[in-house]
Design a protein around this motif. Structure first.
Motif, mmCIF file in Angstrom:
data_model
loop_
_atom_site.group_PDB
_atom_site.id
_atom_site.type_symbol
_atom_site.label_atom_id
_atom_site.label_comp_id
_atom_site.label_asym_id
_atom_site.label_seq_id
_atom_site.Cartn_x
_atom_site.Cartn_y
_atom_site.Cartn_z
ATOM 1 N N ALA A 288 -38.073 -32.996 83.382
ATOM 2 C CA ALA A 288 -37.095 -32.129 84.046
ATOM 3 C C ALA A 288 -36.438 -32.854 85.214
ATOM 4 C CB ALA A 288 -37.780 -30.845 84.528
ATOM 5 N N SER A 289 -37.202 -33.716 85.908
ATOM 6 C CA SER A 289 -36.651 -34.466 87.031
ATOM 7 C C SER A 289 -35.561 -35.429 86.569
ATOM 8 C CB SER A 289 -37.761 -35.244 87.745
ATOM 9 O OG SER A 289 -38.732 -34.371 88.286
ATOM 10 N N VAL A 290 -35.787 -36.071 85.431
ATOM 11 C CA VAL A 290 -34.771 -36.973 84.886
ATOM 12 C C VAL A 290 -33.461 -36.225 84.688
ATOM 13 C CG1 VAL A 290 -34.094 -38.336 82.869
ATOM 14 C CG2 VAL A 290 -36.406 -38.527 83.764
ATOM 15 N N ILE A 291 -33.543 -35.044 84.077
ATOM 16 C CA ILE A 291 -32.335 -34.270 83.793
ATOM 17 C C ILE A 291 -31.676 -33.794 85.086
ATOM 18 C CG2 ILE A 291 -31.362 -32.380 82.441
ATOM 19 C CD1 ILE A 291 -32.874 -34.599 80.883
ATOM 20 N N ALA A 292 -32.505 -33.363 86.062
ATOM 21 C CA ALA A 292 -31.948 -32.884 87.326
ATOM 22 C C ALA A 292 -31.187 -33.985 88.050
ATOM 23 C CB ALA A 292 -33.070 -32.343 88.216
ATOM 24 N N PHE A 293 -31.759 -35.196 88.085
ATOM 25 C CA PHE A 293 -31.099 -36.291 88.779
ATOM 26 C C PHE A 293 -29.909 -36.836 88.007
ATOM 27 C CE2 PHE A 293 -35.304 -36.556 90.925
ATOM 28 C CZ PHE A 293 -34.840 -36.355 92.221
ATOM 29 N N MET A 294 -29.838 -36.539 86.717
ATOM 30 C CA MET A 294 -28.636 -36.888 85.965
ATOM 31 C C MET A 294 -27.402 -36.190 86.535
ATOM 32 S SD MET A 294 -29.598 -36.848 81.928
ATOM 33 C CE MET A 294 -30.519 -38.186 81.147
ATOM 34 N N GLY A 295 -27.618 -34.995 87.095
ATOM 35 C CA GLY A 295 -26.503 -34.199 87.595
ATOM 36 C C GLY A 295 -25.717 -34.862 88.702
ATOM 37 N N ILE A 296 -26.323 -35.880 89.375
ATOM 38 C CA ILE A 296 -25.629 -36.542 90.485
ATOM 39 C C ILE A 296 -24.358 -37.228 90.011
ATOM 40 C CG2 ILE A 296 -25.828 -38.376 92.214
ATOM 41 C CD1 ILE A 296 -28.810 -37.724 92.380
ATOM 42 N N GLY A 297 -24.445 -37.965 88.905
ATOM 43 C CA GLY A 297 -23.277 -38.703 88.438
ATOM 44 C C GLY A 297 -22.750 -38.257 87.094
ATOM 45 N N LEU A 298 -23.269 -37.151 86.597
ATOM 46 C CA LEU A 298 -22.915 -36.693 85.255
ATOM 47 C C LEU A 298 -21.429 -36.439 85.071
ATOM 48 C CD1 LEU A 298 -24.389 -35.558 82.539
ATOM 49 C CD2 LEU A 298 -23.795 -33.348 83.527
ATOM 50 N N VAL A 299 -20.783 -35.858 86.085
ATOM 51 C CA VAL A 299 -19.390 -35.450 85.925
ATOM 52 C C VAL A 299 -18.396 -36.562 86.232
ATOM 53 C CG1 VAL A 299 -19.937 -33.042 86.417
ATOM 54 C CG2 VAL A 299 -19.242 -34.534 88.280
ATOM 55 N N ASP A 300 -18.876 -37.713 86.727
ATOM 56 C CA ASP A 300 -17.949 -38.803 87.050
ATOM 57 C C ASP A 300 -17.009 -39.165 85.891
ATOM 58 O OD1 ASP A 300 -18.154 -39.603 89.755
ATOM 59 O OD2 ASP A 300 -20.124 -40.428 89.366
ATOM 60 N N PRO A 301 -17.548 -39.412 84.686
ATOM 61 C CA PRO A 301 -16.662 -39.837 83.591
ATOM 62 C C PRO A 301 -15.667 -38.778 83.118
ATOM 63 C CG PRO A 301 -18.952 -40.425 83.146
ATOM 64 C CD PRO A 301 -18.960 -39.465 84.282
ATOM 65 N N ILE A 302 -15.940 -37.487 83.421
ATOM 66 C CA ILE A 302 -15.063 -36.434 82.899
ATOM 67 C C ILE A 302 -14.136 -35.843 83.958
ATOM 68 C CG2 ILE A 302 -16.588 -35.801 80.992
ATOM 69 C CD1 ILE A 302 -17.603 -33.457 82.696
ATOM 70 N N LEU A 303 -14.133 -36.414 85.157
ATOM 71 C CA LEU A 303 -13.266 -35.875 86.207
ATOM 72 C C LEU A 303 -11.797 -35.939 85.800
ATOM 73 C CD1 LEU A 303 -14.931 -37.339 89.438
ATOM 74 C CD2 LEU A 303 -15.017 -34.983 88.619
ATOM 75 N N LYS A 304 -11.367 -37.114 85.334
ATOM 76 C CA LYS A 304 -9.954 -37.261 84.960
ATOM 77 C C LYS A 304 -9.603 -36.414 83.739
ATOM 78 C CE LYS A 304 -6.395 -40.760 85.184
ATOM 79 N NZ LYS A 304 -5.530 -40.194 84.128
ATOM 80 N N PRO A 305 -10.427 -36.392 82.660
ATOM 81 C CA PRO A 305 -10.107 -35.516 81.521
ATOM 82 C C PRO A 305 -10.034 -34.043 81.900
ATOM 83 C CG PRO A 305 -11.709 -37.157 80.856
ATOM 84 C CD PRO A 305 -11.537 -37.305 82.336
ATOM 85 N N ILE A 306 -10.906 -33.599 82.798
ATOM 86 C CA ILE A 306 -10.850 -32.200 83.241
ATOM 87 C C ILE A 306 -9.515 -31.934 83.932
ATOM 88 C CG2 ILE A 306 -11.786 -30.547 84.913
ATOM 89 C CD1 ILE A 306 -14.552 -31.590 84.261
ATOM 90 N N GLY A 307 -9.115 -32.853 84.815
ATOM 91 C CA GLY A 307 -7.851 -32.677 85.519
ATOM 92 C C GLY A 307 -6.658 -32.643 84.580
ATOM 93 N N GLU A 308 -6.673 -33.525 83.569
ATOM 94 C CA GLU A 308 -5.555 -33.589 82.634
ATOM 95 C C GLU A 308 -5.486 -32.342 81.752
ATOM 96 O OE1 GLU A 308 -5.483 -38.481 82.151
ATOM 97 O OE2 GLU A 308 -6.411 -37.204 80.618
ATOM 98 N N GLN A 309 -6.614 -31.897 81.240
ATOM 99 C CA GLN A 309 -6.609 -30.784 80.293
ATOM 100 C C GLN A 309 -6.482 -29.423 80.965
ATOM 101 O OE1 GLN A 309 -9.542 -31.039 77.112
ATOM 102 N NE2 GLN A 309 -9.672 -33.260 77.369
ATOM 103 N N LEU A 310 -6.919 -29.332 82.221
ATOM 104 C CA LEU A 310 -6.822 -28.057 82.941
ATOM 105 C C LEU A 310 -5.701 -28.083 83.980
ATOM 106 C CD1 LEU A 310 -10.595 -27.127 83.428
ATOM 107 C CD2 LEU A 310 -9.031 -26.490 81.576
ATOM 108 N N HIS A 311 -4.875 -29.144 83.937
ATOM 109 C CA HIS A 311 -3.709 -29.263 84.819
ATOM 110 C C HIS A 311 -4.095 -29.101 86.293
ATOM 111 C CE1 HIS A 311 -1.505 -29.002 81.062
ATOM 112 N NE2 HIS A 311 -2.078 -27.837 80.810
#
Length: 412
Positions: free
Chosen positions: A27-50
């Motif tokens: 569970a700790s592995v998954i929790a600490f994944m949350g620190i950088g998990l969204v880095d790769p999808i920041l730009k796609p989120i911005g593009e698709q959700l304007h």
């Protein structure tokens, strides 16, 4: 529960750990994944959700703001309801809000659900180490090594998982965390026994009183300032890089690997050889210089890539040393000092992503220059308060001790 510091020789003892320890470590592995998990999808989120970079960066702002505030009450909650219930509550909250973020259709919804996610993460992270140590059977040193390994794996693989699942859909990383946390929740329910509660409940006012001590206030303000640089790097850099989710994932995976290695292996050795304050000042100074170089060559992607990865070394060393200092900078309980420190430093973590996003809309270099300036100011604050921290190297925990593991946790 009293746990004596352990040496590396102790860690070689041939003692296994019960399944409960492995369940919490997973569970700790998954929790600490949350620190950088969204880095790769920041730009796609911005593009698709304007959404603009500043709006997308609020995913970090809401997450860090709620985490910081929640840290003030995690001790109160766990001391009254017990570690297992607090741990499960944190996992359940992450499951729900990560899943809701995955089905969101507006940037505002995701930002709100990331805030809920931050509450769950605070409850979990504040309790995980104590739970692993409490569940350990005959091999506490190995349990702590396992915890440190879980932290490092989570930090390093979070961006990688985010990139791989984000390559399918920006919703993928959110659903992935929700599913993995559900598995962890079931494992903890089944495998983890109830642990004893502290004899004395924690007071909600204790963290604020702790900040009256100059040493703790100094390291807290230092962390607040350098977090402007830290979260500029983490939340803003994917925008000027303007690369695919896989590429961003691998870049920040490299950053996470160096951060984890520096936290666990380099920091203790450098501390013993050169001292805590000199190494904290040097690592922060090098990080400020790194950000300045990124600002100077913000148009060159190769410079940004190298700057991100190399920053992991400086941040790993500093995070461990400065938060180890938190544990001994004031005559208060470690959990109280940790709560006070986290509350102050996450203020910088919450503000930096949004400010960097707004500045980046005018000039791609400005966020890096601000991060460099704030990190340099952190060095000045540390230097100004050095007398209150002169005693730091009088208390060096043994390698892989509970103190060191706590320091690494709070730092990351």
């Amino acid at each position: 529960m009293s746990v004596q510091p352990l040496t590396r020789a102790d860690a070689t003892a041939r003692t296994g750990q019960p399944k409960a320890v492995w369940a919490v470590a997973f569970a700790s592995v998954i929790a600490f994944m949350g620190i950088g998990l969204v880095d790769p999808i920041l730009k796609p989120i911005g593009e698709q959700l304007h959404a603009s970079p500043a709006q997308v960066s609020l995913l970090f702002t809401s997450y860090m703001a709620v985490t910081g505030i929640a840290m003030l009450v995690t001790g109160v909650i766990s001391s009254r309801f017990g570690a297992k219930k607090t741990l499960l509550a944190g996992l359940a909250i992450i499951i729900v809000f990560a899943g809701l973020a995955g089905v969101s259709n507006t940037i505002g919804e995701i930002v709100g659900f990331r805030a809920g996610w931050g509450l769950g993460n605070a409850l979990f992270i504040a309790t995980a180490l104590a739970t692993i140590v409490g569940a350990a059977s005959g091999g506490v040193a190995k349990a702590i090594i396992l915890y440190e390994a879980a932290l490092g794996i989570g930090i390093a693989t979070g961006p990688l998982l985010g990139g791989l699942l984000g390559g399918i859909s920006w919703r993928g990383p959110f659903f992935g965390v929700s599913v993995l946390m559900t598995i962890a929740f079931v494992a903890v329910v089944v495998l983890l026994p109830e642990l004893p509660k502290p004899s004395q409940p924690t007071s909600i006012t204790a963290p604020f009183k702790a900040l009256r001590h100059r040493g703790l206030l100094t390291v807290s303000l230092t962390a607040l300032l350098y977090n402007f640089g830290f979260f500029t790097l983490l939340a803003y850099t994917p925008f000027p890089l303007d690369m695919g989710t896989y590429a961003i994932g691998f870049i920040f995976c490299g950053w996470g690997i160096l951060l984890a290695v520096a936290s666990v292996f380099f920091a203790p050795k450098l501390q013993r050889r050169f001292g805590s304050l000199p190494m904290m000042g040097l690592s922060l100074g090098l990080f400020a210089a790194d950000l300045a170089v990124m600002g100077l060559f913000a148009e060159h992607k190769i410079v940004l890539i190298v700057g991100v990865v190399v920053a992991g070394l400086f941040l790993g060393v500093n995070n461990t040393l400065i938060t180890e200092a938190v544990m001994i900078s004031a005559p208060v309980e470690r959990s109280t000092a940790s709560a006070a420190y986290s509350f102050v430093r996450f203020s910088g973590g919450a503000a930096a992503p949004w400010i960097a996003g707004k500045l980046g809309e005018h000039s791609i270099a400005l966020p890096f220059w601000l991060g460099a300036a704030c990190t340099a100011a952190a060095v000045a604050v540390l230097f100004a308060g050095r007398r209150a921290l002169a005693h730091l190297d009088d208390h060096n925990p043994a390698p892989h001790s509970v103190d060191e593991a706590q320091a690494i946790t709070v730092g990351d």
